[in-house]
Design a protein around this motif. Structure first.
Motif, PDB file in Angstrom:
ATOM      1  N   ILE A  17      -8.775 -34.551   9.738  1.00 22.87           N
ATOM      2  CA  ILE A  17      -9.751 -34.613  10.826  1.00 22.87           C
ATOM      3  C   ILE A  17     -10.166 -33.210  11.236  1.00 22.87           C
ATOM      4  N   GLY A  18      -9.179 -32.318  11.397  1.00 19.00           N
ATOM      5  CA  GLY A  18      -9.506 -30.946  11.769  1.00 19.00           C
ATOM      6  C   GLY A  18     -10.334 -30.240  10.719  1.00 19.00           C
ATOM      7  N   ARG A  19      -9.997 -30.465   9.440  1.00 21.08           N
ATOM      8  CA  ARG A  19     -10.773 -29.833   8.373  1.00 21.08           C
ATOM      9  C   ARG A  19     -12.207 -30.353   8.341  1.00 21.08           C
ATOM     10  N   LEU A  20     -12.380 -31.647   8.584  1.00 19.96           N
ATOM     11  CA  LEU A  20     -13.730 -32.210   8.598  1.00 19.96           C
ATOM     12  C   LEU A  20     -14.547 -31.628   9.744  1.00 19.96           C
ATOM     13  N   GLU A  30     -29.670 -34.113   5.267  1.00 23.43           N
ATOM     14  CA  GLU A  30     -28.797 -34.278   4.112  1.00 23.43           C
ATOM     15  C   GLU A  30     -27.368 -33.883   4.445  1.00 23.43           C
ATOM     16  N   ARG A  31     -27.197 -32.769   5.119  1.00 21.95           N
ATOM     17  CA  ARG A  31     -25.858 -32.329   5.486  1.00 21.95           C
ATOM     18  C   ARG A  31     -25.236 -33.278   6.517  1.00 21.95           C
ATOM     19  N   ALA A  32     -26.042 -33.768   7.417  1.00 21.18           N
ATOM     20  CA  ALA A  32     -25.524 -34.708   8.414  1.00 21.18           C
ATOM     21  C   ALA A  32     -25.060 -36.004   7.759  1.00 21.18           C
ATOM     22  N   LEU A  33     -25.826 -36.495   6.769  1.00 17.05           N
ATOM     23  CA  LEU A  33     -25.413 -37.703   6.050  1.00 17.05           C
ATOM     24  C   LEU A  33     -24.117 -37.479   5.279  1.00 17.05           C
ATOM     25  N   ASP A  34     -23.968 -36.312   4.677  1.00 12.47           N
ATOM     26  CA  ASP A  34     -22.736 -36.009   3.947  1.00 12.47           C
ATOM     27  C   ASP A  34     -21.540 -35.976   4.903  1.00 12.47           C
ATOM     28  N   SER A  35     -21.732 -35.404   6.077  1.00 14.98           N
ATOM     29  CA  SER A  35     -20.656 -35.383   7.066  1.00 14.98           C
ATOM     30  C   SER A  35     -20.297 -36.794   7.527  1.00 14.98           C
ATOM     31  N   LEU A  36     -21.306 -37.649   7.682  1.00 17.38           N
ATOM     32  CA  LEU A  36     -21.053 -39.026   8.100  1.00 17.38           C
ATOM     33  C   LEU A  36     -20.269 -39.782   7.030  1.00 17.38           C
ATOM     34  N   HIS A  44     -27.870 -36.038  22.283  1.00 19.70           N
ATOM     35  CA  HIS A  44     -27.102 -34.850  22.648  1.00 19.70           C
ATOM     36  C   HIS A  44     -25.935 -35.220  23.567  1.00 19.70           C
ATOM     37  N   GLY A  45     -26.209 -36.080  24.519  1.00 17.99           N
ATOM     38  CA  GLY A  45     -25.147 -36.495  25.427  1.00 17.99           C
ATOM     39  C   GLY A  45     -24.037 -37.258  24.721  1.00 17.99           C
ATOM     40  N   ALA A  46     -24.404 -38.083  23.729  1.00 19.58           N
ATOM     41  CA  ALA A  46     -23.396 -38.849  22.988  1.00 19.58           C
ATOM     42  C   ALA A  46     -22.507 -37.927  22.162  1.00 19.58           C
ATOM     43  N   VAL A  47     -23.112 -36.909  21.523  1.00 19.92           N
ATOM     44  CA  VAL A  47     -22.325 -35.981  20.709  1.00 19.92           C
ATOM     45  C   VAL A  47     -21.308 -35.242  21.565  1.00 19.92           C
ATOM     46  N   VAL A  48     -21.772 -34.647  22.653  1.00 23.03           N
ATOM     47  CA  VAL A  48     -20.865 -33.894  23.517  1.00 23.03           C
ATOM     48  C   VAL A  48     -19.853 -34.826  24.185  1.00 23.03           C
ATOM     49  N   GLY A  49     -20.288 -36.026  24.557  1.00 20.04           N
ATOM     50  CA  GLY A  49     -19.389 -36.965  25.216  1.00 20.04           C
ATOM     51  C   GLY A  49     -18.253 -37.411  24.321  1.00 20.04           C
ATOM     52  N   CYS A  88     -20.701 -37.870  14.244  1.00 21.63           N
ATOM     53  CA  CYS A  88     -21.475 -37.623  13.018  1.00 21.63           C
ATOM     54  C   CYS A  88     -22.659 -38.580  12.906  1.00 21.63           C
ATOM     55  N   ARG A  89     -22.479 -39.825  13.349  1.00 21.55           N
ATOM     56  CA  ARG A  89     -23.589 -40.773  13.342  1.00 21.55           C
ATOM     57  C   ARG A  89     -24.705 -40.305  14.274  1.00 21.55           C
ATOM     58  N   CYS A  90     -24.357 -39.836  15.448  1.00 24.14           N
ATOM     59  CA  CYS A  90     -25.366 -39.345  16.397  1.00 24.14           C
ATOM     60  C   CYS A  90     -26.052 -38.087  15.876  1.00 24.14           C
ATOM     61  N   MET A  91     -25.289 -37.203  15.243  1.00 26.04           N
ATOM     62  CA  MET A  91     -25.889 -35.991  14.684  1.00 26.04           C
ATOM     63  C   MET A  91     -26.839 -36.322  13.542  1.00 26.04           C
ATOM     64  N   THR A  92     -26.543 -37.375  12.801  1.00 27.49           N
ATOM     65  CA  THR A  92     -27.469 -37.814  11.747  1.00 27.49           C
ATOM     66  C   THR A  92     -28.749 -38.384  12.347  1.00 27.49           C
ATOM     67  N   ASP A  93     -28.616 -39.181  13.404  1.00 26.95           N
ATOM     68  CA  ASP A  93     -29.795 -39.741  14.060  1.00 26.95           C
ATOM     69  C   ASP A  93     -30.663 -38.652  14.682  1.00 26.95           C
ATOM     70  N   ARG A  94     -30.030 -37.576  15.112  1.00 31.28           N
ATOM     71  CA  ARG A  94     -30.791 -36.516  15.788  1.00 31.28           C
ATOM     72  C   ARG A  94     -31.802 -35.863  14.864  1.00 31.28           C
TER      73      ARG A  94
END
Length: 451
Positions: A212-215, A230-236, A381-386, A293-299
């Motif tokens: 988890i920490g490495r991810l 593309e990078r966001a999808l890979d992270s997801l 943004h609020g979901a990611v930080v939350g 990661c899902r929220c960052m992909t949607d962003r």
């Protein structure tokens, strides 16, 4: 000055240099001392004993149980080839003593049920094609009803084998005796140095925290370089792949708990209560990482390259993700200390969580947008930080939700523990009109994390 010759040696000034001789000297008897080899052997043996997984030990016990069961059945029953006793011993020896005993009872129950069922039905109907079908159907129902697990099919097998011979009484008793001998031998052989799998469970939970920490740190590097779809999808995809590691940690912890049941070594080995609570905290952390990661992909989905978040937004978020990864890794390091010895120092975890919260405030300010003009971006943004904030709550040693997970003290059993309805918290919840009746998370305004 040297010149390559192309023949496995080098012409050097002052003589001939043969590289192969250097490798031969490396493997020469005097290159590694006997004391070094013995030290390495001791370290390997100590590591294997600590992990509870001696190489080839279970295989050796299975082979030994099979041979011993064959010999004992031959001596006691006079059978020339008591293969059923050997087969029973082979099947019942498992990784833990508890599993061996459980499989032994299931094996005995299936054979006895099959023999009794065959004796009852054959005396009433005899052996015909339709009576065979009735016997098999009844045997399957009995096997499911007795919850015999993998040995449920042994009920119809024993019934058919007894029906196949004329003297079903002697054949059935012979199968029962051989099964009893094989199961008893399997249990006795399993008592030889029964393994304890506490350390592998701690290693699995620590590996989950490490992944988890490495991810999180990898996602931080991707965001810092460029927050693209593309990078966001890979992270997801990688975040979703953590579920396999979570399942492996669950199985390892369940195996550790089973290894101590009926184990004579349970007085000197135990599963720390913190392992279960820390695994739960990491399971929720995995959910928060996946949702983030899902929220960052949607962003950034469908956003033109010119309108992607700039460095003034990406850098604070990357710092928050990187600090969160350090905090999760520090949390995982405390798991090994629970098993290896006294409680570990959680000062590094406290510093990491404190730093991540400071960077969370900076990221919140950098990601602040007008909710009326850009409501979708504001929600993402609020979901990611939350969710990153909730992740820190799960591993924060000062937070109420994990205080019991980081505390090694085991309270003494009291009347309130034995009768939870008499606790003050339970009485307050049952008394109407009190503010204490509201759950803590409801007071904080936080909704349960999405799964």
């Amino acid at each position: 000055m040297t010149a390559p010759s192309g023949r496995g040696y080098t012409l050097a000034r002052g003589g001939l240099h043969l590289p192969a001789l250097h490798h031969l000297r490396t493997f020469a008897p005097g290159a590694v001392g006997v004391s070094d080899l013995m030290a390495r052997g001791r370290d390997t043996w100590a590591g294997a004993r600590r992990s509870g997984r001696l190489p080839g030990w279970r295989t050796t016990k299975i082979a030994l149980a099979t041979v011993v069961a064959f010999v004992v059945a031959h001596v006691l029953l006079g059978e020339p080839r008591p293969l059923l006793a050997a087969l029973t011993a082979l099947l019942v020896v498992q990784f833990t003593l508890y599993q061996t005993v459980r499989h032994s009872w299931q094996r005995i129950g299936s054979v006895v049920a099959g023999v009794l069922l065959a004796g009852l039905l054959s005396s009433v109907f005899g052996l015909t094609w339709w009576s065979l079908g009735v016997t098999v159907l009844a045997a399957l129902i009995v096997g499911q009803g007795l919850r015999l697990g993998d040995h449920a099919l042994e009920v119809p097998i024993s019934a058919m084998l007894v029906l196949a011979v004329g003297s079903h009484t002697s054949a059935g008793l012979g199968r029962v005796y051989e099964t009893l001998i094989g199961a008893a031998v399997g249990v006795c052989i399993s008592l030889l140095a029964p393994p304890v799998y506490v350390q592998p469970a701690a290693d699995a939970i620590g590996d989950l925290a490490e992944q988890i920490g490495r991810l999180l740190k990898t996602v931080a590097a991707d965001v810092e370089q460029g927050w693209s779809h593309e990078r966001a999808l890979d992270s997801l995809r990688r975040a979703r792949g953590l579920e396999d590691t979570v399942d492996g940690a669950r199985r390892a912890l369940a195996e550790a708990e089973d290894s101590l049941r009926l184990n004579p070594r349970r007085r000197v080995a135990h599963v720390p209560r913190t392992l279960r609570s820390r695994l739960t905290a990491l399971e929720y952390s995995t959910i928060h990482v996946r949702v983030s990661c899902r929220c960052m992909t949607d962003r950034v989905e469908g956003v033109p390259a010119a309108e992607l978040p700039g460095a003034e937004v990406r850098q604070p978020l990357a710092d928050l993700l990187d600090a969160s990864g350090d905090a999760v890794k520090a949390f995982g390091e405390l798991v090994g200390s629970d098993v290896a010895g006294p409680a570990g120092d959680d000062s590094r975890l406290r510093r990491a969580v404190r730093r991540a919260r400071e960077l969370r405030d900076a990221a919140s300010s950098a990601m602040l947008v007008d909710a009326q003009r850009e409501p979708e971006i504001w929600r993402v943004h609020g979901a990611v930080v939350g969710h990153l904030d909730r992740l820190l709550d799960e591993i924060d040693p000062d937070a109420e939700v994990v205080a019991h997970g980081l505390n090694r003290h085991t309270p003494a059993t009291s009347a309130v523990t034995l009768f939870p309805r008499l606790s003050s918290a339970s009485l307050r919840r049952r008394r109407p009109g009190t503010a204490r009746a509201v759950p803590r998370r409801a007071v904080s305004g936080r909704a349960p994390a999405a799964r």
